[in-house]
Each structure stands twice: as structure tokens, then as C-alpha cells.
Design an enzyme around this catalytic site. Structure first.
Site, PDB file in Angstrom:
ATOM      1  N   PRO A  50      91.713   1.869  45.787  1.00  0.00           N
ATOM      2  CA  PRO A  50      92.095   3.121  45.114  1.00  0.00           C
ATOM      3  C   PRO A  50      93.611   3.194  44.913  1.00  0.00           C
ATOM      4  CG  PRO A  50      90.546   3.561  46.896  1.00  0.00           C
ATOM      5  CD  PRO A  50      90.893   2.097  46.975  1.00  0.00           C
ATOM      6  N   SER A  51      94.007   3.605  43.705  1.00  0.00           N
ATOM      7  CA  SER A  51      95.426   3.489  43.360  1.00  0.00           C
ATOM      8  C   SER A  51      96.306   4.409  44.204  1.00  0.00           C
ATOM      9  CB  SER A  51      95.624   3.781  41.882  1.00  0.00           C
ATOM     10  OG  SER A  51      95.128   5.067  41.627  1.00  0.00           O
ATOM     11  N   PRO A 224      82.619  43.980  79.282  1.00  0.00           N
ATOM     12  CA  PRO A 224      81.678  43.633  80.353  1.00  0.00           C
ATOM     13  C   PRO A 224      81.671  42.163  80.746  1.00  0.00           C
ATOM     14  CG  PRO A 224      80.533  43.870  78.279  1.00  0.00           C
ATOM     15  CD  PRO A 224      81.948  44.246  78.002  1.00  0.00           C
ATOM     16  N   ASP A 247      91.146  41.735  87.963  1.00  0.00           N
ATOM     17  CA  ASP A 247      90.290  41.797  89.141  1.00  0.00           C
ATOM     18  C   ASP A 247      89.067  40.924  88.982  1.00  0.00           C
ATOM     19  OD1 ASP A 247      88.838  43.563  87.477  1.00  0.00           O
ATOM     20  OD2 ASP A 247      90.148  45.175  88.176  1.00  0.00           O
ATOM     21  N   LYS A 269      90.594  39.054  94.408  1.00  0.00           N
ATOM     22  CA  LYS A 269      90.203  38.025  95.374  1.00  0.00           C
ATOM     23  C   LYS A 269      90.081  38.664  96.750  1.00  0.00           C
ATOM     24  CE  LYS A 269      91.570  33.860  94.377  1.00  0.00           C
ATOM     25  NZ  LYS A 269      92.661  32.979  94.026  1.00  0.00           N
ATOM     26  N   GLY A 300      87.864  45.273  84.247  1.00  0.00           N
ATOM     27  CA  GLY A 300      86.503  45.124  83.724  1.00  0.00           C
ATOM     28  C   GLY A 300      86.088  46.385  82.967  1.00  0.00           C
ATOM     29  N   GLY A 301      85.324  46.212  81.900  1.00  0.00           N
ATOM     30  CA  GLY A 301      84.817  47.362  81.149  1.00  0.00           C
ATOM     31  C   GLY A 301      85.938  48.148  80.515  1.00  0.00           C
ATOM     32  N   ALA A 331      80.614  49.022  80.994  1.00  0.00           N
ATOM     33  CA  ALA A 331      79.364  48.338  81.359  1.00  0.00           C
ATOM     34  C   ALA A 331      78.128  49.123  80.928  1.00  0.00           C
ATOM     35  CB  ALA A 331      79.340  48.101  82.864  1.00  0.00           C
ATOM     36  N   MET A 382      77.941  51.037  90.207  1.00  0.00           N
ATOM     37  CA  MET A 382      78.041  50.761  91.647  1.00  0.00           C
ATOM     38  C   MET A 382      76.857  51.367  92.392  1.00  0.00           C
ATOM     39  SD  MET A 382      82.122  51.438  92.077  1.00  0.00           S
ATOM     40  CE  MET A 382      82.283  52.717  90.837  1.00  0.00           C
TER      41      MET A 382
HETATM   42  N1  SAH Z   1      85.615  49.995  84.513  1.00  0.00           N
HETATM   43  C1  SAH Z   1      84.319  49.355  84.590  1.00  0.00           C
HETATM   44  C2  SAH Z   1      83.537  49.785  85.801  1.00  0.00           C
HETATM   45  C3  SAH Z   1      84.145  49.375  87.096  1.00  0.00           C
HETATM   46  S1  SAH Z   1      83.184  49.862  88.469  1.00  0.00           S
HETATM   47  C4  SAH Z   1      83.554  49.628  83.284  1.00  0.00           C
HETATM   48  O1  SAH Z   1      83.973  50.473  82.497  1.00  0.00           O
HETATM   49  O2  SAH Z   1      82.536  48.979  83.064  1.00  0.00           O
HETATM   50  C5  SAH Z   1      82.263  48.411  88.802  1.00  0.00           C
HETATM   51  C6  SAH Z   1      80.810  48.599  88.417  1.00  0.00           C
HETATM   52  O3  SAH Z   1      80.670  48.431  87.011  1.00  0.00           O
HETATM   53  C7  SAH Z   1      79.862  47.587  88.994  1.00  0.00           C
HETATM   54  O4  SAH Z   1      79.509  47.919  90.323  1.00  0.00           O
HETATM   55  C8  SAH Z   1      78.685  47.713  88.063  1.00  0.00           C
HETATM   56  O5  SAH Z   1      77.962  48.889  88.347  1.00  0.00           O
HETATM   57  C9  SAH Z   1      79.374  47.931  86.731  1.00  0.00           C
HETATM   58  N2  SAH Z   1      79.506  46.689  85.966  1.00  0.00           N
HETATM   59  C10 SAH Z   1      80.649  46.070  85.616  1.00  0.00           C
HETATM   60  N3  SAH Z   1      80.389  44.974  84.863  1.00  0.00           N
HETATM   61  C11 SAH Z   1      79.051  44.922  84.731  1.00  0.00           C
HETATM   62  C12 SAH Z   1      78.169  44.038  84.058  1.00  0.00           C
HETATM   63  N4  SAH Z   1      78.601  42.990  83.369  1.00  0.00           N
HETATM   64  N5  SAH Z   1      76.825  44.291  84.133  1.00  0.00           N
HETATM   65  C13 SAH Z   1      76.360  45.351  84.814  1.00  0.00           C
HETATM   66  N6  SAH Z   1      77.165  46.207  85.460  1.00  0.00           N
HETATM   67  C14 SAH Z   1      78.480  45.997  85.426  1.00  0.00           C
END
Ligand code: SAH
Length: 462
Positions: A50-51, A224, A247, A269, A300-301, A331, A382
Site C-alpha cells: 500500500p502506497s 449503596p 468507612d 477499620k 455509605g448511602g 440504602a 441497622m
Molecule cells: N447513610 C447510610 C446508612 C448508614 S447506617 C445510607 O443512607 O444508606 C448503616 C445501615 O445502612 C446498615 O446497618 C444497613 O441497615 C444499611 N445499609 C447500608 N448499605 C446497605 C446495603 N448495601 N444493603 C442493605 N442495607 C444497607
């Protein structure tokens, strides 16, 4: 990481492609705009070359010999008799070259990734030879994302690299300079095609005093666990963070979205049996922000749903530090979606109440009269350890033992589990099924929808 995408500098290096036709040509073309010395051995092929290729590759009409391989960095062997392939691969390896046998990943020293090439910026996508089509599709998606002129910015950065190193002796100062230079006006000018304007701006930044950077704390909801359920803003803040304080509930997949060199502080931890105490966490946030860092407190959440985000907001703000809150998918909402449980429903639930199964020692409990109302969905965080208490309190408050319940454990994770039953057997169900991961307990008519609607679990592969 099954394969490691190392970058091999090609200035002054020799690359050899051996073979002819459809297997060889794409490999030769890979090096079109490369500063390497490109030799294409086409054997006894008589078809015309090919050129376009003839303009940048040295075409040699025979098979390469051991002598030819001397000093070659990369060698591609594209087709031919098995004997010839093995002979050439052996000779190339003896000469110290890395060998790729086209279409035989297992027999190769390296595999060829799908490549996005924007002058100075090269992105490689590798599937370890498992799914080349997937890599090619990903490349197409990335091609669309990367600004066409990003190479101009890379060129300028290369030009200024040694100067910047002389001006800023400390690594941190250099990084701060590059962040100012490559994320600000200079970048905009380069992307608009004004290379000399961009250069001027980068030089100006070099001499301008570094602005005092005020630290900031972002309280960010990580959702979640499934990274797809992160908000776009949370993902951006993660990419930009200098320090991430997280956390236990925050998944590795979410943390993977952060910058590789961001400091990570895991305050979930268990040390002995206790996670880092709340006051210590707040001290860490304040200390890091005072250093001028962009701190992301990843929770979380959602940070404001049973996450003690309110306490962190108050303390950090009282220390005179800027705080911003970015919501996350809580959650309860994520688990409801995953299991197909509508939190409200015109026929069954006119309200929904989020409650915590665990309360402060000697502190007030949730309002169980409200949670026991017939037309409400009660959602317990919880609640696993407290399931017997939740069951008793709801029954005492008048909720019928036949009320449907659902438990979603590890919601949105690959190991999500859903259980259903009635309120009268809540704690027995928790025990029998040994529920132990983070779980949400739903109580009310709407819980009967769990699994009934064929909502597939949100799965992702870790
Ligand atoms: N701030 C978080 C809640 C923290 S309290 C939120 O808004 O979701 C921690 C609780 O959240 C756990 O004990 C459980 O009841 C719930 N939780 C967190 N992640 C979860 C998941 N992936 N599946 C089911 N429950 C969850």
C-alpha cells in the site's frame, strides 16, 4: 490486574513487522506517526505494498534473519508457516526483542491493546486477548470523550517540563502548578486551537505566585455500594480529592474511582472491636482541610440518613472550614428499587418512615405508633441485630402479625439476598437465614411486592 499496560518509549527504537496482508498491515499502520524506525519484512510477497505505508515504513522483500532482529525493541510476526513463525520468534527473543505473534496471545510476550492516539496522549485498552471486540468498542467510546486537541496540551507540557522542574523543586509544588496550568485557562485556549496563547498562559502561571489554597470538606454520599449508583458529582469529587476519609460501607469499586495518589484514610477499620471514634474522625477532617487539602468524607448511602453527617457538618463548620454536602442514594431507596418494593403506593402506603433499629444508649426510640400504622411502609436501618425488639414493639403498637415483611441484605452488591415473610416471624427469619450483612427491613403491605415484580438484582462484577 491481569495485564499491565506499560508504555514503551519509541524514540530512536526499531520496530519490526514480519508478514504480509491483512494480518500485517494494521500492525504496520499502528506506527505511522511514531518516531521509531519501522521495518516491514514482507518475505516473498509479490503484491504491491500500500502506497501510504511505503511512505513511512522501510519495506524489505525477504524474511528477517537473526541479524535483523538485533536492537529491535518490538517484533510483530503476522502469519506464515508455523515453522517460520517459531524460527523468527526464537531469533527475535535471542536478540532481546519483545515478540507479538499476531492472533496468538498465549504465544506472545506482549499483546496489542486497542489504542486511542492523540499525539502526545496515548490510551491503551487491554482485555488480555480475551475480548478484542469489547476493547475496540470501548476505544470508540473513549475516542468520543477525549477532546481532539488534547495532544496540543501534552506537547506544551512536554516543552515546559524541565523548566517547571527547575522552578519548583518540591514535587507537591510542581503538581499544584500542573493542576493550575492544565485545568485552567491554558487548557481552554489549547482546546480552542490557540497554542501560542496557551503557552503564554502557562508561562505566566509559572511566574505568578501560587494562590493560597483554602481547604474544603465535602460530605459525599457513596450510595449503596454499586459504583453505577454514584452520582456524577460524587464521582467528580472523588477524582479531584486529595484525601478521602471513608468507612466500612464504602465499596472498593467506588474507591477505585479516586485518583491513584489521593491519600485514603479508612476510619471504619475495626481497631480492636471499635472503629475510629466520631470525634477522631472530625479531628482528621479538620486537620486535613487546614493543610489546604480537598477532603472528601465518603459515607455509605446518603450522608444525612443515619450517617452522623449532621454532626460532622456542625463540627467542621464550627472550626471555620467550608463544608459542602453531596447526597447519595440511601440504602432504603436502593434496596427498594432492587427488590421491586414501592415505598409508597396509592392503594397500600400513603407514607413511609425511615427508622433506625439501633438508638443511642438511654436516648429516645423511633415512634412505633407511627411505624405500626396500617397504611405506612416502615423501613428499618441497622435492624438485623434488633429484629426481635422491632418485631415486639411493632406488635405491641398494634401492627398485625400477618403484615408482610421483606429483608434485603447487601443491597445492590453481587451477593444481594432478599427474604420475605410476615412480621410475626421476623426475628425467626433473621436467625434461620443467618442474616449478617448490612440489611434493610421493610414492614408493610408494600413489602409483599418484593420479588413479585420481576426486577432483576442490580448486579455488577467486582
Ligand atoms: N447513610 C447510610 C446508612 C448508614 S447506617 C445510607 O443512607 O444508606 C448503616 C445501615 O445502612 C446498615 O446497618 C444497613 O441497615 C444499611 N445499609 C447500608 N448499605 C446497605 C446495603 N448495601 N444493603 C442493605 N442495607 C444497607
Amino acid at each position: 490486574m491481569r495485564t499491565f499496560p506499560a508504555s514503551i518509549p519509541l524514540e530512536g527504537k526499531t520496530v519490526i513487522v514480519s508478514g504480509f496482508g491483512l494480518m500485517a498491515e494494521p500492525k504496520v499502520r499502528l506506527f505511522k506517526a511514531s518516531p521509531c524506525r519501522l521495518k516491514w519484512f514482507i518475505g516473498d510477497a509479490t503484491d504491491p505494498v500500500p502506497s501510504d505505508i511505503a511512505q513511512y515504513a522501510e519495506v524489505i522483500r525477504r524474511e528477517p534473519t537473526r541479524k535483523d532482529f538485533r536492537g529491535a525493541t518490538l517484533v510483530f510476526i503476522a502469519g506464515g508457516e508455523t515453522d517460520a513463525i517459531e524460527r523468527q520468534a526464537d531469533a527475535a527473543r535471542k536478540a532481546g526483542s519483545q515478540v507479538n505473534i499476531v492472533d496468538s496471545p498465549a504465544a506472545s510476550d506482549f499483546q496489542t491493546p486497542a489504542i486511542v492516539d492523540r499525539d502526545g496522549i496515548v490510551i491503551s485498552i487491554a482485555s488480555g486477548g480475551a475480548a478484542p471486540v469489547l476493547s475496540v468498542d470501548l476505544r470508540a467510546a473513549i475516542e468520543q470523550l477525549i477532546p481532539a486537541r488534547v495532544g496540543v496540551i501534552a506537547d506544551l507540557a512536554r516543552e515546559l517540563r524541565s523548566t517547571v522542574k527547575t522552578v519548583f523543586e518540591r514535587f507537591d509544588d510542581r503538581r499544584a502548578y500542573w493542576e493550575r496550568a492544565l485545568r485552567g485557562k491554558a487548557r481552554d485556549l489549547a482546546l480552542a486551537g490557540d497554542k501560542s496563547g496557551a503557552r503564554r498562559e502557562m508561562l505566566r502561571q509559572l511566574n505568578a505566585p501560587a494562590p493560597e489554597r483554602a481547604g474544603i470538606v465535602h460530605l459525599v454520599g457513596a450510595g449503596p455500594g454499586n459504583p453505577e449508583l454514584l452520582t456524577l458529582k460524587a464521582a467528580r469529587l472523588l477524582r479531584e480529592a486529595d484525601v478521602i476519609v471513608h468507612d466500612r460501607l464504602v465499596s472498593e469499586e467506588v474507591l477505585d474511582l479516586a485518583r491513584r495518589d489521593a491519600a485514603r484514610i479508612d476510619v471504619g477499620k475495626k481497631q480492636g472491636h471499635h472503629p475510629v471514634p466520631q470525634e477522631r474522625i472530625e479531628d482528621i477532617l479538620i486537620r486535613e482541610a487546614r493543610k489546604g487539602q480537598r477532603v472528601v468524607r465518603l459515607k455509605g448511602g446518603d450522608p444525612f440518613v443515619f450517617g452522623r453527617g449532621g454532626e460532622e457538618l456542625e463540627t467542621v463548620r464550627a472550626a471555620g472550614i467550608d463544608v459542602e454536602v453531596t447526597p447519595g442514594i440511601s440504602a432504603a431507596v436502593a434496596c427498594a428499587a432492587s427488590a421491586g418494593i414501592p415505598l409508597t403506593h396509592r392503594d397500600h402506603a400513603q407514607s413511609v418512615t425511615f427508622a433506625s433499629g439501633v438508638v443511642k444508649q438511654d436516648g429516645p426510640d423511633a415512634d412505633y405508633r407511627m411505624l405500626a400504622a396500617p397504611n405506612t411502609t416502615g423501613v428499618f436501618y441497622m435492624g438485623v441485630g434488633a429484629s426481635a425488639r422491632i418485631e415486639t414493639k411493632l406488635l405491641l403498637a398494634g401492627r398485625d402479625p400477618s403484615t408482610p415483611i421483606a429483608i434485603v441484605e447487601n443491597g445492590t452488591h453481587a451477593n444481594e439476598r432478599r427474604l420475605t415473610g410476615t412480621l410475626g416471624e421476623l426475628s425467626a427469619l433473621v436467625q434461620r437465614e443467618a442474616v449478617s450483612g448490612p440489611s434493610i427491613i421493610f414492614v408493610g403491605e408494600t413489602a409483599a411486592f418484593a420479588n413479585r415484580a420481576a426486577v432483576p438484582a442490580l448486579e455488577y462484577s467486582a
